[in-house]
Design an enzyme around this catalytic site. Structure first.
Site, PDB file in Angstrom:
ATOM      1  N   SER A 165      10.160  27.939  15.873  1.00  0.00           N
ATOM      2  CA  SER A 165       8.843  27.335  16.048  1.00  0.00           C
ATOM      3  C   SER A 165       7.823  28.347  15.556  1.00  0.00           C
ATOM      4  CB  SER A 165       8.596  27.055  17.532  1.00  0.00           C
ATOM      5  OG  SER A 165       8.501  28.295  18.212  1.00  0.00           O
ATOM      6  N   LYS A 166       6.570  27.966  15.580  1.00  0.00           N
ATOM      7  CA  LYS A 166       5.540  28.864  15.070  1.00  0.00           C
ATOM      8  C   LYS A 166       5.575  30.210  15.796  1.00  0.00           C
ATOM      9  CE  LYS A 166       1.025  29.610  13.533  1.00  0.00           C
ATOM     10  NZ  LYS A 166      -0.183  29.217  12.950  1.00  0.00           N
ATOM     11  N   ARG A 167       5.832  30.128  17.090  1.00  0.00           N
ATOM     12  CA  ARG A 167       5.929  31.335  17.907  1.00  0.00           C
ATOM     13  C   ARG A 167       6.997  32.275  17.356  1.00  0.00           C
ATOM     14  NH1 ARG A 167       9.288  31.949  22.418  1.00  0.00           N
ATOM     15  NH2 ARG A 167       9.976  29.826  22.109  1.00  0.00           N
ATOM     16  N   HIS A 168       8.020  31.690  16.747  1.00  0.00           N
ATOM     17  CA  HIS A 168       9.123  32.480  16.216  1.00  0.00           C
ATOM     18  C   HIS A 168       8.879  32.964  14.791  1.00  0.00           C
ATOM     19  CE1 HIS A 168      11.573  29.978  19.150  1.00  0.00           C
ATOM     20  NE2 HIS A 168      11.779  31.215  19.516  1.00  0.00           N
ATOM     21  N   GLY A 169       7.852  32.485  14.177  1.00  0.00           N
ATOM     22  CA  GLY A 169       7.628  32.907  12.802  1.00  0.00           C
ATOM     23  C   GLY A 169       7.736  31.783  11.800  1.00  0.00           C
TER      24      GLY A 169
END
Ligand code: GLU
Length: 500
Positions: free
Chosen positions: A261-265
């Site tokens: 996800s965005k949090r993960h990159g």
């Protein structure tokens, strides 16, 4: 189309042809990290085999494709240093050719017209749902004569896919993968307005571009089973439609194993450049290591990556995207990067932080300072921040730790250091070091006792490049002025240190 078992070779016949790969992004969003890795693998594979790397923009979804996304993809690929052997192919420009192939399939009996109305299909699906059957087109027009349809009724063109047996793909990454043919529906090739579907367009374009190896995310593995019957039918109709080798690479997950996800990159590569201040060679190397390995080597030059990259060493299980690892890797590449280049890359970031910085005037100083600055920075933002002391005007702002270092005693010490340094006529590292060491010795102090307040006075911070480097970079006049400014300082009534 003949039904029955069909083992699809792993492309041994293609091995004789020069390798042609393609990266085929849909420009409906940014070039995300998974897409960038797919692009890199395709590019390296082509270069490794002395073949061609091609780019195709899959912009058939006109409503969702945007110019901005196309530009971002091209820009991102360029930043990663991935160049292509021909101009990009825009899938949307090839609709006539896609329709031509669909019509050949139709004429040869490998496809058929389906006149089912939307309501009819909805009813079919509702029934399948109620019977807990898999929801797929039931082939109701497969064997019917088009003359049974009302005059002028709209129709779609569907592919006649095999109804029994199974299809096996020898995937270069996944190994042998099997699907029962009954699971492959007679999907649409041409919509009722005559426009081609994505599934048809991909096959026709891959064939026409001479693609020998389809390397893509394993979310497309199911599509391969649906795309194969087109090759087989066209091979039968006109020959020359050899199957490509398929290589479906596992998706990238977050460090916690969850879907990225965005949090993960999962953001655009432009954010890796602009927001994170990373170097493209570090991102490339990190992506290369994400799902591929060569012994336990961690860093590869571009030449090494081309020499070593091949599909057998691509892993089968999802890889984990780890920001920390990427940040550390970037630090390693920063150290190796050319000083002039880093000075150019950092300039806009420095200018945004420090109005006194003049990119043109200060370029030389920045490049000169780079060997000591880059050793202490993991990304371009840290590099910019670390360089600010060079350009700041007096009175220098002091951070908290620097303030704490500048006690009354150490300000007295600074006054003495100033006297000592003023005796230095040769303002280079060695004599400066000799001079300060002599002073420390005389006073029975470690060099650190002198260096700490000195650093605070010279940089406004408690950490910086080596103190002698700092003295040399700032030069005699500026160094002495900064020292004297702090040596002359008086504590304010409330104990806070003010800077004259
Ligand atoms: N356009 C597809 C995507 O962006 C890729 C299709 C393919 O590689 O065959 O996911």
């Amino acid at each position: 189309m003949a039904s029955g078992s069909a083992a699809i070779g792993n492309g041994a016949e293609s091995a004789r042809q020069p390798v042609v790969t393609r990266f085929a992004p849909s420009p409906t969003g940014f070039l995300h990290i998974g897409g960038a890795r797919t692009a890199l693998f395709n590019w390296l594979f082509a270069r490794h085999h002395g073949g061609k790397a091609l780019l195709r923009i899959e912009d058939t979804d006109r409503a969702r494709s945007t110019e901005a996304a196309i530009d971002a993809i091209l820009d991102g690929l360029d930043w990663l240093g991935l160049d292509y052997d021909d101009a990009p192919v825009f899938q949307s420009h090839r609709a006539d050719r896609h329709a031509e192939v669909a019509n050949k399939l139709l004429a040869a009996g490998h496809a058929y017209k389906c006149f089912a109305t939307a309501e009819e299909l909805e009813e079919m699906r509702a029934q399948q749902r109620a019977n807990k059957q898999p929801m797929r087109y039931d082939g109701r027009w497969r064997d019917r004569d088009p003359s049974e349809a009302p005059e002028g009724a709209p129709f779609v063109v569907r592919l006649k896919t095999p109804t029994s047996g199974e299809t096996v793909i020898e995937d270069a990454v996944q190994g042998s993968v099997k699907v029962k043919n009954v699971e492959i529906d007679d999907y649409i090739l041409l919509r009722s307005d005559g426009t081609p579907t994505y599934m048809l367009a991909v096959v026709v374009d891959d064939h026409d571009m001479g693609v020998t190896h389809v390397i893509r995310g394993d979310d497309h593995l199911n599509n391969a089973f649906r795309q194969l019957p087109i090759y087989r039918a066209m091979q039968e109709i006109e020959g020359g439609w050899d199957l490509p080798v398929y290589a479906h690479i596992p998706l990238i997950h977050g460090a916690d194993g969850a879907k990225l996800s965005k949090r993960h990159g999962a953001m655009g590569v432009d954010a890796y450049r602009d927001e994170l201040g990373l170097l493209p060679e570090a991102v490339d190397n990190y992506l290369l290591r994400l799902g591929w390995g060569h012994g336990d080597q961690e860093q590869f030059t571009r030449e090494e990556a081309i020499a070593f990259f091949d599909l057998p060493a691509v892993g089968k299980s999802p890889s984990r995207f780890d920001f920390k690892k990427l940040a550390n890797m970037n630090g390693l590449y920063m150290r190796e990067a050319d000083d002039e280049r880093l000075a150019n890359l950092a300039a806009s970031r420095i200018a945004a932080l420090e109005p006194a910085f003049d990119a043109e005037r200060d370029h030389g100083l920045l490049a000169q300072a780079m060997p000591s600055l880059k050793a202490r920075a993991k990304n371009l933002d840290e590099l910019a921040e670390g360089s600010l002391f060079l350009f700041r005007k007096r009175p220098l702002p002091l951070d908290e730790k620097a303030q704490a270092l500048l006690t009354e005693d150490s300000r007295q010490l600074l006054a003495d250091i100033s006297v000592q340094l003023k005796l230095c006529s040769d303002w280079t590292s060695e004599p400066l070091e000799t001079s300060l060491k002599a002073m420390a010795e005389q006073r029975g102090l470690g060099l650190g006792k002198l260096a700490q307040p000195l650093r605070a006075a010279l940089t406004g911070q408690a950490t910086s490049p080596g103190i002698f480097d700092v003295l040399v970079l700032l030069g005699r006049d500026e160094s002495l002025a900064r020292i004297d400014a702090q040596a002359d300082c008086v504590p304010a009534k409330d104990g806070a240190i003010t800077n004259p």
